[in-house]
Design an enzyme around this catalytic site. Structure first.
Site, PDB file in Angstrom:
ATOM      1  N   GLN A  88      69.779  17.278  62.829  1.00 22.75           N
ATOM      2  CA  GLN A  88      69.786  16.798  64.213  1.00 22.75           C
ATOM      3  C   GLN A  88      68.409  17.002  64.874  1.00 22.75           C
ATOM      4  O   GLN A  88      68.082  16.330  65.836  1.00 22.75           O
ATOM      5  CB  GLN A  88      70.882  17.535  64.998  1.00 22.75           C
ATOM      6  CG  GLN A  88      70.980  17.170  66.453  1.00 22.75           C
ATOM      7  CD  GLN A  88      72.289  17.623  67.061  1.00 22.75           C
ATOM      8  OE1 GLN A  88      73.327  17.041  66.809  1.00 22.75           O
ATOM      9  NE2 GLN A  88      72.249  18.677  67.861  1.00 22.75           N
ATOM     10  N   THR A 137      24.796  12.760  59.003  1.00 18.91           N
ATOM     11  CA  THR A 137      25.584  13.582  58.088  1.00 18.91           C
ATOM     12  C   THR A 137      25.317  15.017  58.540  1.00 18.91           C
ATOM     13  O   THR A 137      24.195  15.331  58.972  1.00 18.91           O
ATOM     14  CB  THR A 137      25.170  13.407  56.612  1.00 18.91           C
ATOM     15  OG1 THR A 137      23.828  13.856  56.451  1.00 18.91           O
ATOM     16  CG2 THR A 137      25.258  11.959  56.164  1.00 18.91           C
ATOM     17  N   HIS A 138      26.317  15.845  58.471  1.00 20.70           N
ATOM     18  CA  HIS A 138      26.216  17.227  58.983  1.00 20.70           C
ATOM     19  C   HIS A 138      25.813  17.256  60.460  1.00 20.70           C
ATOM     20  O   HIS A 138      25.219  18.232  60.914  1.00 20.70           O
ATOM     21  CB  HIS A 138      25.222  18.061  58.165  1.00 20.70           C
ATOM     22  CG  HIS A 138      25.365  17.911  56.689  1.00 20.70           C
ATOM     23  ND1 HIS A 138      26.162  18.731  55.937  1.00 20.70           N
ATOM     24  CD2 HIS A 138      24.829  17.002  55.832  1.00 20.70           C
ATOM     25  CE1 HIS A 138      26.113  18.355  54.662  1.00 20.70           C
ATOM     26  NE2 HIS A 138      25.320  17.303  54.573  1.00 20.70           N
ATOM     27  N   SER A 180      73.055  16.949  71.403  1.00 23.25           N
ATOM     28  CA  SER A 180      71.771  16.291  71.148  1.00 23.25           C
ATOM     29  C   SER A 180      71.579  15.075  72.043  1.00 23.25           C
ATOM     30  O   SER A 180      70.654  14.292  71.843  1.00 23.25           O
ATOM     31  CB  SER A 180      71.692  15.868  69.676  1.00 23.25           C
ATOM     32  OG  SER A 180      72.806  15.064  69.338  1.00 23.25           O
ATOM     33  N   LYS A 226      65.164  13.931  65.234  1.00 18.05           N
ATOM     34  CA  LYS A 226      64.831  12.903  66.220  1.00 18.05           C
ATOM     35  C   LYS A 226      63.747  13.345  67.193  1.00 18.05           C
ATOM     36  O   LYS A 226      62.790  12.617  67.449  1.00 18.05           O
ATOM     37  CB  LYS A 226      66.095  12.475  66.973  1.00 18.05           C
ATOM     38  CG  LYS A 226      67.059  11.706  66.092  1.00 18.05           C
ATOM     39  CD  LYS A 226      68.365  11.486  66.777  1.00 18.05           C
ATOM     40  CE  LYS A 226      69.565  12.160  66.171  1.00 18.05           C
ATOM     41  NZ  LYS A 226      69.461  13.120  65.124  1.00 18.05           N
ATOM     42  N   SER A 283      35.714  17.442  88.609  1.00 20.48           N
ATOM     43  CA  SER A 283      36.004  18.865  88.652  1.00 20.48           C
ATOM     44  C   SER A 283      36.328  19.247  90.087  1.00 20.48           C
ATOM     45  O   SER A 283      35.820  18.649  91.031  1.00 20.48           O
ATOM     46  CB  SER A 283      34.781  19.644  88.163  1.00 20.48           C
ATOM     47  OG  SER A 283      34.769  20.945  88.718  1.00 20.48           O
ATOM     48  N   LYS A 288      30.403  16.812  88.180  1.00 22.13           N
ATOM     49  CA  LYS A 288      31.077  16.607  86.897  1.00 22.13           C
ATOM     50  C   LYS A 288      31.769  15.256  86.756  1.00 22.13           C
ATOM     51  O   LYS A 288      32.365  14.738  87.697  1.00 22.13           O
ATOM     52  CB  LYS A 288      32.121  17.704  86.662  1.00 22.13           C
ATOM     53  CG  LYS A 288      31.539  19.070  86.341  1.00 22.13           C
ATOM     54  CD  LYS A 288      30.643  19.113  85.106  1.00 22.13           C
ATOM     55  CE  LYS A 288      31.445  19.068  83.832  1.00 22.13           C
ATOM     56  NZ  LYS A 288      32.195  20.318  83.577  1.00 22.13           N
ATOM     57  N   ASN A 340      77.793  10.827  60.051  1.00 30.18           N
ATOM     58  CA  ASN A 340      76.632  11.056  59.176  1.00 30.18           C
ATOM     59  C   ASN A 340      75.944   9.755  58.777  1.00 30.18           C
ATOM     60  O   ASN A 340      74.719   9.652  58.824  1.00 30.18           O
ATOM     61  CB  ASN A 340      77.059  11.847  57.934  1.00 30.18           C
ATOM     62  CG  ASN A 340      77.614  13.211  58.302  1.00 30.18           C
ATOM     63  OD1 ASN A 340      77.478  13.638  59.462  1.00 30.18           O
ATOM     64  ND2 ASN A 340      78.239  13.887  57.362  1.00 30.18           N
ATOM     65  N   GLU A 398      39.687  14.224  75.395  1.00 29.69           N
ATOM     66  CA  GLU A 398      40.050  15.614  75.096  1.00 29.69           C
ATOM     67  C   GLU A 398      41.564  15.773  74.917  1.00 29.69           C
ATOM     68  O   GLU A 398      42.030  16.486  74.033  1.00 29.69           O
ATOM     69  CB  GLU A 398      39.547  16.536  76.205  1.00 29.69           C
ATOM     70  CG  GLU A 398      38.026  16.625  76.244  1.00 29.69           C
ATOM     71  CD  GLU A 398      37.530  17.332  77.504  1.00 29.69           C
ATOM     72  OE1 GLU A 398      37.896  18.489  77.710  1.00 29.69           O
ATOM     73  OE2 GLU A 398      36.798  16.690  78.278  1.00 29.69           O
ATOM     74  N   ASN A 419      34.167  14.062  83.618  1.00 31.43           N
ATOM     75  CA  ASN A 419      34.684  14.595  82.360  1.00 31.43           C
ATOM     76  C   ASN A 419      35.496  13.579  81.555  1.00 31.43           C
ATOM     77  O   ASN A 419      36.241  12.781  82.132  1.00 31.43           O
ATOM     78  CB  ASN A 419      35.576  15.811  82.642  1.00 31.43           C
ATOM     79  CG  ASN A 419      34.798  16.972  83.230  1.00 31.43           C
ATOM     80  OD1 ASN A 419      33.611  17.140  82.938  1.00 31.43           O
ATOM     81  ND2 ASN A 419      35.458  17.751  84.070  1.00 31.43           N
TER      82      ASN A 419
HETATM   83  N1  ARG Z   1      74.205  14.485  66.528  1.00 26.22           N
HETATM   84  C1  ARG Z   1      74.263  14.523  65.115  1.00 26.22           C
HETATM   85  C2  ARG Z   1      72.859  14.377  64.528  1.00 26.22           C
HETATM   86  O1  ARG Z   1      72.018  13.919  65.179  1.00 26.22           O
HETATM   87  C3  ARG Z   1      75.128  13.415  64.587  1.00 26.22           C
HETATM   88  C4  ARG Z   1      75.701  13.666  63.229  1.00 26.22           C
HETATM   89  C5  ARG Z   1      76.742  14.716  63.325  1.00 26.22           C
HETATM   90  N2  ARG Z   1      77.424  14.903  62.100  1.00 26.22           N
HETATM   91  C6  ARG Z   1      78.109  15.979  61.841  1.00 26.22           C
HETATM   92  N3  ARG Z   1      78.655  16.089  60.699  1.00 26.22           N
HETATM   93  N4  ARG Z   1      78.233  16.962  62.721  1.00 26.22           N
HETATM   94  O2  ARG Z   1      72.601  14.756  63.421  1.00 26.22           O
END
Ligand code: ARG
Length: 456
Positions: A322, A155-156, A23, A325, A277, A283, A110, A290, A285
């Site tokens: 994981q 309205t509408h 990750s 994020k 464009s 144009k 954790n 958008e 835009n």
């Molecule tokens: N990269 C993991 C996450 O973002 C970290 C926690 C990992 N914990 C584990 N028990 N494998 O969740």
């Protein structure tokens, strides 16, 4: 083998597993928070006599060295590392040896990751709040400069009653002030420190969770260790707050797009915030509006990804988490980006007073005022409504406005009509008499409220 968790394994992880499991491309962004969390944890371990003061000092110096090296570019985050926690702990041990191996005492990834995300999101939410504040400021300034720009309220998407541009923009300021408070609420609820929850069941070491919570700027430690490591409500809450703020931006985008069309021509964006464009030379835009409207769907996607990721998870930590994020970071970054470009786009736009006024003059948007006129003179509102409705039909057939009927024509419909009706239904007065609290003529108090928010 090399992996910090591989002691019980007989063979190395497959390369595909390594890449799939990693990750770092996302959580590498949290290197500062990971180091801050470790500094607080090490200081607490020493304070409680769990590690020696010398070891804590070596850890502190080592972590600070890593921080400044990553910042300066002298050390780059290894894209092949499993995650930012493993990378920093591994680098620390590489640098200081034995004491580095003591850092993870009474801690798990954790509670570490749960702490890091909160620390990181607090900063990102603060950026978002700055962006919202800046955007409310742009709305405020644009509104204050256009208090006498009369336009149809809809309205509408049918012309309904007259308002002003200031009143219309102040409505958006209200939405974004609510967004601001939603983010503040979410951050306050998130501001509890999971560190010390360890893997899930706390620890047998005499740790001081209040100390780490305090060192890291949290209100207090989280109350339950299982909840501490498995709660991702805050990510969903922030993604929802971002989704709703995007909804507001998207509604405004839709209006900007309509108002820039030849059909409306209520406004024109500055060249600096417009695009052309490649084939149609004429144009101009509104791409920014958008794109903002389009990116709203993506932020909703982040919210749904988070809710769906969480909903089937047994307590406590599961690797699914994981995925949190990427989604919540994307939601907040997208919102910040949109706010940042929308504010100068709005400030540099020009509004067309004439076209707004002309639109307000057509479409019988003073019909309610005429009915109110008769009602104030004693006619029951329902009867007045019917009389004016029939008059609108006649006017439409003749291709005139309500103000174009002669006093005699009006008198023939009701003796209550006097000469003063023309004043009563004059567009300017239809706006200036709407002074009920929150109405278009009560704009000063609305602007004052927004000003107070901006000065707070
Ligand atoms: N990269 C993991 C996450 O973002 C970290 C926690 C990992 N914990 C584990 N028990 N494998 O969740």
């Amino acid at each position: 083998m090399g992996d910090l968790w591989s002691a019980r394994f007989q063979t190395s992880p497959d390369e595909k597993l390594k890449a799939f499991n990693s990750s770092i491309s996302v959580d590498g962004l949290m290197y500062i928070e990971d180091i801050e969390g470790s500094l607080a944890h090490a200081a607490m371990l020493a304070e409680q006599g769990i590690i020696s003061a010398d070891d804590a000092k070596a850890i502190e110096d080592g972590l600070k060295g890593i921080l400044s090296d990553v910042r300066s570019g002298a050390l780059s985050i290894d894209p092949d590392a499993e995650d930012i926690h493993m990378f920093i702990e591994g680098e620390l041990t590489k640098r200081i040896g034995e004491p580095g191996k003591r850092l993870h005492t009474a801690r798990s990834r954790n509670d570490q990751v749960a702490t890091d995300i909160r620390l990181y999101l607090k900063k990102r939410a603060e950026n978002v709040c700055d962006g919202i504040r800046g955007f409310v400021d742009a709305l405020y300034r644009t509104a204050a400069a256009h208090t006498d720009f009369v336009m149809p309220g809809y309205t509408h998407l049918q012309r309904a009653q007259p308002v002003t541009l200031a009143h219309h923009l102040a409505a958006y300021a209200e939405m974004f002030m609510r967004d601001y408070s939603r983010f503040t609420d979410a951050v306050n609820r998130m501001n509890y420190c999971p560190l010390g929850s360890a893997a899930l069941a706390g620890t047998t070491y005499p740790i001081d969770r209040r100390l780490t919570a305090k060192l890291l700027g949290f209100t207090a430690p989280t109350a339950n260790s299982l909840d501490g490591v498995s709660d991702r409500d805050f990510a969903a809450e922030l993604a929802f707050a971002a989704s709703l703020a995007m909804t507001h931006l998207s509604r405004l985008s839709e209006e900007v797009i309509l108002w820039c069309s030849w059909e409306f021509k209520f406004m024109e964006l500055s060249d600096a915030f417009s695009t052309g464009s490649s084939i149609m030379p004429q144009k101009k835009n509104p791409d920014v509006a958008e794109l903002v409207r389009g990116k709203t769907g993506r932020v909703y996607g982040d919210l749904i990804a988070l809710l769906t990721m969480i909903k089937g998870l047994p307590l406590a930590y599961n690797k699914d988490m994981q995925e949190d994020k990427e989604a919540v970071f994307d939601a907040l970054r997208t919102l910040s980006d949109c706010l940042e470009i929308f504010a100068p786009m709005l400030l540099s736009a020009r509004f067309n007073r004439e076209n707004m006024l002309n639109a307000a003059k057509k479409g019988f948007i003073n019909a309610t005022d005429m009915a109110d006129y008769l009602t104030k003179k004693g006619m029951p509102f329902r009867s007045a409504y019917k009389l004016v409705g029939e008059l609108v039909f006649k006017a439409q057939e003749k291709g005139v406005g309500l103000e174009d009927f002669s006093p005699e024509e009006l008198k023939a419909l009701s003796p209550l009509f006097e000469k003063d009706v023309y004043d009563e239904i004059a567009l300017k007065n239809c706006v200036s008499k709407r002074s009920s609290e929150g109405g278009p003529a009560d704009i000063d108090s609305q602007l004052k409220r927004i000003g107070e928010f901006l000065n707070a």
